[in-house]
Design an enzyme around this catalytic site. Sequence first.
Site, PDB file in Angstrom:
ATOM      1  N   ASP A  82     -15.911   1.293  -1.373  1.00  0.00           N
ATOM      2  CA  ASP A  82     -15.106   0.045  -1.278  1.00  0.00           C
ATOM      3  C   ASP A  82     -15.830  -0.723  -2.179  1.00  0.00           C
ATOM      4  O   ASP A  82     -16.840  -0.783  -2.661  1.00  0.00           O
ATOM      5  CB  ASP A  82     -14.828  -0.228   0.034  1.00  0.00           C
ATOM      6  CG  ASP A  82     -14.223  -1.738   0.233  1.00  0.00           C
ATOM      7  OD1 ASP A  82     -13.141  -2.008  -0.440  1.00  0.00           O
ATOM      8  OD2 ASP A  82     -14.706  -2.487   0.808  1.00  0.00           O
ATOM      9  N   LEU A  83     -14.849  -1.883  -2.512  1.00  0.00           N
ATOM     10  CA  LEU A  83     -15.456  -3.016  -3.356  1.00  0.00           C
ATOM     11  C   LEU A  83     -15.982  -4.398  -2.580  1.00  0.00           C
ATOM     12  O   LEU A  83     -16.948  -4.513  -2.479  1.00  0.00           O
ATOM     13  CB  LEU A  83     -14.624  -3.272  -4.717  1.00  0.00           C
ATOM     14  CG  LEU A  83     -15.370  -3.675  -5.638  1.00  0.00           C
ATOM     15  CD1 LEU A  83     -14.951  -3.394  -7.214  1.00  0.00           C
ATOM     16  CD2 LEU A  83     -15.202  -5.511  -5.764  1.00  0.00           C
ATOM     17  N   ASP A  84     -14.983  -5.102  -2.270  1.00  0.00           N
ATOM     18  CA  ASP A  84     -14.980  -6.359  -1.628  1.00  0.00           C
ATOM     19  C   ASP A  84     -15.942  -6.307  -0.131  1.00  0.00           C
ATOM     20  O   ASP A  84     -15.363  -5.178   0.570  1.00  0.00           O
ATOM     21  CB  ASP A  84     -13.874  -7.002  -1.408  1.00  0.00           C
ATOM     22  CG  ASP A  84     -13.337  -7.461  -2.764  1.00  0.00           C
ATOM     23  OD1 ASP A  84     -13.236  -8.493  -3.021  1.00  0.00           O
ATOM     24  OD2 ASP A  84     -12.581  -6.477  -3.277  1.00  0.00           O
TER      25      ASP A  84
END
Length: 268
Positions: A20-22
Amino acid sequence: MADQLSVPPVLKGNHAWFFDLDGTLAEIKPHPDQVFLTPEVRAALQLLAQKNEGAVALVSGRSMAELDALASPLHFPLAGVHGAQRRDFNDRTHTVELPADVVRTLNDQLTTALAVMPGCELEAKGMAFALHYRQAPQYEERIMALAQGIVGLYPQLALQPGKCVVELKPQGISKGEAIAAFMQEAPFSGRTPVFVGDDLTDEAGFRVVNQLNGISIKVGPGATQAQWRLASVPDVHQWLQTIADNQLLKEKALTDRRDGHESLSRSI
């Protein structure tokens, strides 16, 4: 027991990596446009890709265009909008769309509804809609009621709560389904999956990875299906850097052994 999960080991071996990023690779910011990946994180991801035949993918609620911009100049397989968009290793794009008339109607309805909730923001993603209330948490119940009402009117939609956001996305779409699709394809197939995420939207990914006997890692506090936990984004960065450093040390050791063997052969 959920908050007593152990820190994951420094992984070695044949892995397929999903991030995932955020809230995982990057700190959450007041506005999505303020989020960025540090050069060190990009370098660690690039090294992971190089050492794992390219089996590294970003799996996010963001669009693929946003993910590409954040990872630039790197180019990864992607699952955007929770898997409604997916780009495989060979750059083939797989997309789930909503009918154009439904998208137009929803955009009008949601824009009108959020206009009377100052601080709330509509993010239209084409095939999905995110209702953000990070800047106006007092509207959480109203946002949730609005989203539930929309899903009741449109059975082709599903509701996905997240951190200070509720998303409306096509039915049957999830990060778990995206990871499962990647795991059927080269270079991911035959490897042990690793997924790192922080939000409710990542639980479907943890579930699929667990079913595949992989490594699921939750970032931050809270109940989860993940098997391991990292406390914060900086802890993710440190863990990734340790893995990258170990990869480089292993490569150096192999080079040194090869050079030593060649020197011995020449002397003989």
